[in-house]
Design an enzyme around this catalytic site. Sequence first.
Site, PDB file in Angstrom:
ATOM      1  N   LEU A 341       0.830  -1.216   0.000  1.00 13.21           N
ATOM      2  CA  LEU A 341       0.000   0.000   0.000  1.00 13.21           C
ATOM      3  C   LEU A 341       0.852   1.247   0.000  1.00 13.21           C
ATOM      4  CD1 LEU A 341      -2.581  -1.055   2.740  1.00 13.21           C
ATOM      5  CD2 LEU A 341      -3.009  -0.907   0.287  1.00 13.21           C
ATOM      6  N   GLY A 344       6.443   3.964   4.260  1.00 11.03           N
ATOM      7  CA  GLY A 344       6.568   5.084   5.189  1.00 11.03           C
ATOM      8  C   GLY A 344       7.949   5.113   5.792  1.00 11.03           C
ATOM      9  N   GLY A 345       8.163   6.025   6.689  1.00 12.30           N
ATOM     10  CA  GLY A 345       9.466   6.183   7.304  1.00 12.30           C
ATOM     11  C   GLY A 345       9.874   5.001   8.163  1.00 12.30           C
ATOM     12  N   PHE A 346       8.900   4.218   8.599  1.00 11.18           N
ATOM     13  CA  PHE A 346       9.235   3.128   9.503  1.00 11.18           C
ATOM     14  C   PHE A 346       9.226   1.774   8.802  1.00 11.18           C
ATOM     15  CE2 PHE A 346       7.379   6.482  12.066  1.00 11.18           C
ATOM     16  CZ  PHE A 346       8.376   6.662  13.016  1.00 11.18           C
ATOM     17  N   GLY A 347       8.846   1.779   7.566  1.00  8.53           N
ATOM     18  CA  GLY A 347       8.803   0.516   6.839  1.00  8.53           C
ATOM     19  C   GLY A 347       7.675   0.518   5.824  1.00  8.53           C
ATOM     20  N   VAL A 349       4.073  -0.791   4.038  1.00  7.08           N
ATOM     21  CA  VAL A 349       2.745  -1.178   4.501  1.00  7.08           C
ATOM     22  C   VAL A 349       2.082  -2.051   3.428  1.00  7.08           C
ATOM     23  CG1 VAL A 349       0.519  -0.349   5.323  1.00  7.08           C
ATOM     24  CG2 VAL A 349       2.571   0.987   5.759  1.00  7.08           C
ATOM     25  N   ASP A 460       4.121  13.377  13.725  1.00  6.36           N
ATOM     26  CA  ASP A 460       4.174  13.366  12.265  1.00  6.36           C
ATOM     27  C   ASP A 460       2.764  13.430  11.688  1.00  6.36           C
ATOM     28  OD1 ASP A 460       5.276  13.377   9.772  1.00  6.36           O
ATOM     29  OD2 ASP A 460       5.674  11.220   9.694  1.00  6.36           O
TER      30      ASP A 460
END
Length: 667
Positions: A341, A344-347, A349, A460
């Site tokens: 999908l 993002g900054g953390f991984g 999706v 954020d």
Amino acid sequence: MLFIFSCILLHLAFLTIAQTDFCSNDVGNYTTNSSFQRNLNSVLSSLDSNTQIDYGFYNLSVGQPGPDQANVIALCRGDIGVDECQNCIRNSSGKILQVCPNQKEAFGVADTCILRYSNKSIFGVMEEKPVSILVNVVNATDVNQFNQALQTLMSRLRSTAASGNSLRKFATGNETAGFDTIYGLVQCTPDLSEPQCDECIAGAIRVIATCCDDGQLVGRQGARITRPSCNLRYEVYSFFGFTPATPQLPASPSPQAPSVPPPPPPAEGKKRNNARTIIIIVVSTVSVVILMISCICLYLRIRKPKEKAETGDETITPESLQFDFSTIRAATDNFSEENKLGQGGFGSVYKGTLSNGQEVAVKRLSKDSGQGDLEFKNEVLLVAKLQHRNLVRLQGFCLQGIERLLIYEFVPNASLDHFVFNQARRAQLDWERRYKIIGGIARGLLYLHEDSRLRIIHRDLKASNILLDADMNPKISDFGMAKLFVMDETQGNTSRIVGTYGYMAPEYAMHGQFSVKSDVFSFGVLILEIVSGQKNNCFRNGETVEDLLSYAWRNWREGTGLNVIDPALSTGPRTEMMRCIQIGLLCVQENIADRPTMASIVLMLSSYSLTLPVPSQPAFSMNSSTYQSDISSSMDSNSRVTNSSEAKTEALPLSANEASITELYPR
Ligand SMILES: *[C@@H]1O[C@H](CO)[C@@H](O)[C@H](O)[C@H]1NC(C)=O
Ligand SMILES: *[C@@H]1O[C@H](CO)[C@@H](O)[C@H](O)[C@H]1NC(C)=O
Ligand SMILES: *[C@@H]1O[C@H](CO)[C@@H](O)[C@H](O)[C@H]1NC(C)=O
Ligand SMILES: *[C@@H]1O[C@H](CO)[C@@H](O)[C@H](O)[C@H]1NC(C)=O
Ligand SMILES: *[C@@H]1O[C@H](CO)[C@@H](O)[C@H](O)[C@H]1NC(C)=O
Ligand SMILES: *[C@@H]1O[C@H](CO)[C@@H](O)[C@H](O)[C@H]1NC(C)=O
Ligand SMILES: *[C@@H]1O[C@H](CO)[C@@H](O)[C@H](O)[C@H]1NC(C)=O
């Protein structure tokens, strides 16, 4: 919001109101000698004669489940003794049959108790309508101060009450507002789960700002708002007695042996005291009785079908949240590109479909989350307890080797940026919808900041982190990431900045200082983006380059605020849009202390009679040279600024001649 209400003005003071009853004519009538009538009479008489329950909450039912079952709930105010409680219920159950003859559903409100019955199951179901509203129309001395103190008091009582146990959810307290002291009381029927109670009271608090025409409640020094599932009251005098200790749940519940110790009966001296207080109130109110008009408003709120009742968080355990890695791998088709999908900054999706058909969104954290397993589990547990209709719900996690996955509820529509900033789809968002979205985000953020037991700073907040469900209700995503992903955040200072360029407050962008007020700043940017349909970080106004904040500020100050409004918004009240611009500008002020809290923003959004302060110049703009040299950023609006001290500085264009904006901000 769609409300239909009729308002009956009664020239009465509070104390003289014995009972108000609401009969539901639309549910149906029962006939004399029908089995429903027999069941109702039987359940009411067993309510009257019940001597086992001593904690003030009664839920009884008689008859087989089906159209003839009679279900009754009675709730006494948490501070009254068992005798007074039973008296009140006895009186009410007689009264309700007279006032609502042959009605299959009714709700009665008496001074110290409420009573409702229905042929449908009402236990554990949050019911918000009808609403009984009694207003003490004497005005508060200082309305702004009063409202702020009231809001603080109510939020506090709300979370205390919601966290009560299944025998009592009740809280009282006071708060100073200038020369006045506000005394408040909130209560839920204890069959509600914690999130249900929280939501019900939140709705009752909102009524303060929204009832009735022209905010008749705003600034009044007292009101009592009663919904079937919860109620609140506040006054500038103490109207409640000593609150007995919350009854403890029996260790092993056994139906006919209530091992609950009775709440200590009010001492004799206390009783006399109460009597004196009442007399004093009556005497001192006599002179103003003519001014005190009590208003009973019947809010018949047109509701959407109720969402599935939320589970209380007592049931959440690490085990119930943990998913198998293989399950998730299968659900996402081995993390296939088609299911991706976004990034993002953390991984990344992914969309997943569990074997039972349930759709989920899976966030696969990048490998260096830097946290021990136990710590990670504990944090997931905390974040999973954050439940609010405007937050994307964390449903679970998965740990396997270095793999860490977070499993969220799947929200069908795309994120807000796909609508607001898209020429074609923007038209789907008329003003009413946008205003609801703004209000929903505000409530979600308020919950994170103040109402949940953890104090969460999002850090954020941006349009791409606002997901829209099938009904276009906003849900904030990516909250609590600071808990799930290790960051150095002692003393609210951080070396790793997780914000997004264009939304970050200057103190955060430059010095890494974050607070609830840096979220308020981002929220302000978001409001201005929603109203204008323009992105803050690639805003273009003809030949001149000016960021959205400066543009909005300049126009607002020069009285040309209408220029800021999205041309696609051809209909809708301009005053409401202008108010939103003003609220947005208040949020992005340079001085942190001048920015309003989310609690006052929610109040501002729901009450038009509240006068807004005048905003000062926004914190920074592209013209502000101090910001230029410090901030470094990859220009992609979706990437995060990491470690501002290390990254290379890229100058932002100061004028249109230097660079074309569109080249610098790839979409
Ligand atoms: C029930 O009775 C009341 C008055 O007795 C009437 O106004 C109402 O329409 C009836 N409701 C239904 C559903 O028949
Ligand atoms: C209800 O039942 C009682 C006794 O069973 C009977 O005397 C009465 O006439 C009945 N009333 C109606 C309206 O059917
Ligand atoms: C009343 O509440 C108790 C829990 O407090 C529950 O076990 C019981 O089933 C409820 N009774 C009815 C009739 O809903
Ligand atoms: C309650 O009674 C009404 C009218 O008779 C009926 O339409 C409804 O289905 C009943 N509700 C339940 C849960 O049986
Ligand atoms: C109940 O009714 C009786 C008689 O009508 C009245 O004296 C009493 O004060 C009432 N009690 C409550 C708690 O309303
Ligand atoms: C209270 O204030 C409102 C306006 O905010 C005013 O219309 C009303 O007359 C005032 N009421 C009293 C009793 O002073
Ligand atoms: C206000 O509440 C506090 C507890 O929060 C209590 O100690 C104090 O006595 C209350 N003040 C008044 C005037 O009731």
